[in-house]
Design a protein around this motif. Sequence first.
Motif, PDB file in Angstrom:
ATOM      1  N   VAL A  79      30.664  37.849  40.985  1.00  0.00           N
ATOM      2  CA  VAL A  79      31.528  38.998  41.110  1.00  0.00           C
ATOM      3  C   VAL A  79      30.273  40.276  41.358  1.00  0.00           C
ATOM      4  O   VAL A  79      30.656  41.153  42.003  1.00  0.00           O
ATOM      5  N   VAL A  99      32.015  44.621  33.258  1.00  0.00           N
ATOM      6  CA  VAL A  99      32.886  43.739  33.676  1.00  0.00           C
ATOM      7  C   VAL A  99      32.413  42.386  33.016  1.00  0.00           C
ATOM      8  O   VAL A  99      31.376  41.872  33.280  1.00  0.00           O
ATOM      9  N   THR A 135      33.053  38.359  32.769  1.00  0.00           N
ATOM     10  CA  THR A 135      33.713  37.174  33.619  1.00  0.00           C
ATOM     11  C   THR A 135      32.940  35.873  33.323  1.00  0.00           C
ATOM     12  O   THR A 135      31.815  35.776  32.939  1.00  0.00           O
ATOM     13  N   LEU A 148      37.890  40.123  32.808  1.00  0.00           N
ATOM     14  CA  LEU A 148      38.090  39.418  34.208  1.00  0.00           C
ATOM     15  C   LEU A 148      38.440  37.790  34.197  1.00  0.00           C
ATOM     16  O   LEU A 148      37.431  37.116  34.094  1.00  0.00           O
ATOM     17  N   LEU A 151      41.953  41.607  34.013  1.00  0.00           N
ATOM     18  CA  LEU A 151      42.596  41.609  35.397  1.00  0.00           C
ATOM     19  C   LEU A 151      42.431  40.013  35.545  1.00  0.00           C
ATOM     20  O   LEU A 151      41.458  39.451  34.986  1.00  0.00           O
ATOM     21  N   ARG A 174      41.377  36.800  37.841  1.00  0.00           N
ATOM     22  CA  ARG A 174      40.673  36.307  39.013  1.00  0.00           C
ATOM     23  C   ARG A 174      41.492  35.615  40.071  1.00  0.00           C
ATOM     24  O   ARG A 174      41.411  35.811  41.290  1.00  0.00           O
ATOM     25  N   LEU A 224      43.679  38.058  42.065  1.00  0.00           N
ATOM     26  CA  LEU A 224      42.930  38.971  42.863  1.00  0.00           C
ATOM     27  C   LEU A 224      42.626  37.970  44.141  1.00  0.00           C
ATOM     28  O   LEU A 224      42.611  38.214  45.297  1.00  0.00           O
ATOM     29  N   PHE A 228      36.777  39.330  48.218  1.00  0.00           N
ATOM     30  CA  PHE A 228      37.226  39.502  46.802  1.00  0.00           C
ATOM     31  C   PHE A 228      36.709  40.946  46.333  1.00  0.00           C
ATOM     32  O   PHE A 228      37.496  41.451  45.523  1.00  0.00           O
ATOM     33  N   LEU A 261      38.939  43.929  44.252  1.00  0.00           N
ATOM     34  CA  LEU A 261      38.633  44.185  43.002  1.00  0.00           C
ATOM     35  C   LEU A 261      38.179  45.720  42.929  1.00  0.00           C
ATOM     36  O   LEU A 261      38.654  46.201  42.081  1.00  0.00           O
ATOM     37  N   ASN A 262      37.489  45.991  43.989  1.00  0.00           N
ATOM     38  CA  ASN A 262      37.477  47.730  43.782  1.00  0.00           C
ATOM     39  C   ASN A 262      38.545  48.435  43.892  1.00  0.00           C
ATOM     40  O   ASN A 262      38.680  49.547  43.305  1.00  0.00           O
ATOM     41  N   HIS A 264      41.556  47.384  42.751  1.00  0.00           N
ATOM     42  CA  HIS A 264      41.988  47.313  41.435  1.00  0.00           C
ATOM     43  C   HIS A 264      41.406  48.189  40.372  1.00  0.00           C
ATOM     44  O   HIS A 264      41.991  48.805  39.414  1.00  0.00           O
ATOM     45  N   LEU A 265      40.036  48.282  40.241  1.00  0.00           N
ATOM     46  CA  LEU A 265      39.365  48.948  39.441  1.00  0.00           C
ATOM     47  C   LEU A 265      39.562  50.468  39.550  1.00  0.00           C
ATOM     48  O   LEU A 265      39.780  51.192  38.735  1.00  0.00           O
TER      49      LEU A 265
END
Length: 627
Positions: free
Chosen positions: A443, A494, A496, A526, A572, A574, A577, A611, A615-616, A618-619
Amino acid sequence: MKYRSEIDGLRAFAVVPVILFHAGFELFSGGFVGVDVFFVISGYLITTILINDIEKERFSIVDFYERRARRILPALFFVMLACVPFAWKWMLPSQIHDFSQSLIAVSLFASNILFWRQSGYFDAAAEEKPLLHTWSLAVEEQYYLLFPVFLVFAWRFGRERVFWMIVIMASLSLLLSEWGWRNNPTANFYLSPSRAWELFAGSIAAFVVKREGVKKNNALSLLGLAAIILSILLYDARTPFPSVYSLVPVIGVMLIVMYGTSDTLAARFLSAKAFVGIGLISYSAYLWHQPLLAFARLRLVQEPSMPLMGTLALSSLALGFISWRYVEQPFRKKEAGLISSRRFVFSSSLFGLFAFAGLGLGFQSGAISVKFSPEREKLWDNITAISDSRYEAIYPDVCHYTGLTGMQPAEFIENWNCYTGFPDSLGLKARVAVAGDSNAADVANAFRQNRTPVASMSGAGCSLVPSEMGMHCKSMFQHFINYLNADAHFDILVLTNLFTESEYDSNAIHEMIRFWTKFNGRILFLHDTPRFPNHYQALWQGQVPMIDLSYHDLVLGEETLKILKDNDIYTLGRNELFCEINECSYFSSNGDPLISDERGEHLSVVGASLFGEILNHHLATQVLDGQ
């Protein structure tokens, strides 16, 4: 030594749970304790034989090693030889490399050391190692090599003092195992110093029986049997092992050995013909089960079905009978002919050990090569290149602690400097921190690929739950939190990981929250991880690897989600995403693999880049805007 049928019956309660545990039957979640049962039985029987021989002044170290060679090596060689053609035919190049290492290690009585260095016993990758189970043989072999020598030299001090020496050594070993599971659980599981106390427990029982005889006690012998059965049914991969938890089955065996006379209920139950029959073939059945299960997992792209695994478990008993009848027995009975010759036993044993070690070295050096088609050679070169580029991108032992370079955790923490800034950032307009295991390293790479300023600290196998962290992981993460709080400009942390079911437990989530909310900022949890089990095997067989979304069923329930939400922690998935990239496909729309390395869960550089874009987004839209 008087034959005790209940001991053979007890072996059945050791081998069957181990086989069913490795086959994946959830009812036998603690089936791995069968190995501990074997250790205690071995300690008891070997010590009893040695005491009798020493006291009657007929002990011979050569005789002892001859008996051990007859007992262990013929069936072991038979199974190892049977594994070779299947490894040659079905294994990937990297798997053949690992298999060849195991051939060498088994021949040196050191496979426990090899598997300690390679992987954890409960790791998915370990399930595909045909000779993984020989680690327990290595522990016993190391005991056989050293314990008789100790006993002979210590006997001059008298039997009572020798007994207390063993008690002290067992206590120290038990204390070491308690320290070990907290600090280095893989070494603790595999290595002899933290396992010796279980063998010594059998030795202690042998001294007690020698002094006082087997005393009839229905209650204690039944309690011992119940302790073994309950540990098999109630323990699981989350149970620290070996540790004080191991005392339950270990003491259970001791109680049966010391108080289970032939007319007790426990002994009569264990002496049933079915149990004794399985006990007699238990060693050979144990040898066969792991190769059968491992090669099934290697050959099949999808996880083998439970009916198939059940059939293979039964097959291990059938093959165990054949090995016992036609391999074990002829060598153990010293029948007429060459087999009765000590010289033949030792020479053939040395030949076998050197032959398998030589075969392994041949594979390692390239002197013996497996010829693949040009298409497969090219495929493997591409696979290796993708894996290597991903490994370099996560900055091993700079940002992500592996220890593979020889670096110690304290040195990693002291030299850690893993912040990548992008003044001309074209990515997320924020500074992000990432913590966790190797999935967190992916990530962090995803953010870097998208020019998002990121600081990361991750460690191989590091849990996010304090009670499941090794000490070095906890030290690393505490250092990371202190670093982040000293710099007030990080917008989000984050978290994860390759989460286990235990880490989704509400108590574990509370524990995780208490530790990580020391960070003075927003936190994103995450969760879950896209997994493509046996993806290399699928590619090798010309198939398209398929994502296994069944893992998603493990993750956050409503109670856990509520706990996280109540603590202002964003979540969120993974999997969700990842599936936005190309409908959960293994490949991008351009045909590039999104997954790297054999575990089937790590993002390739291309996968991390794509990915990270998602992810960017959604953040930016869900977390940083406070939605």
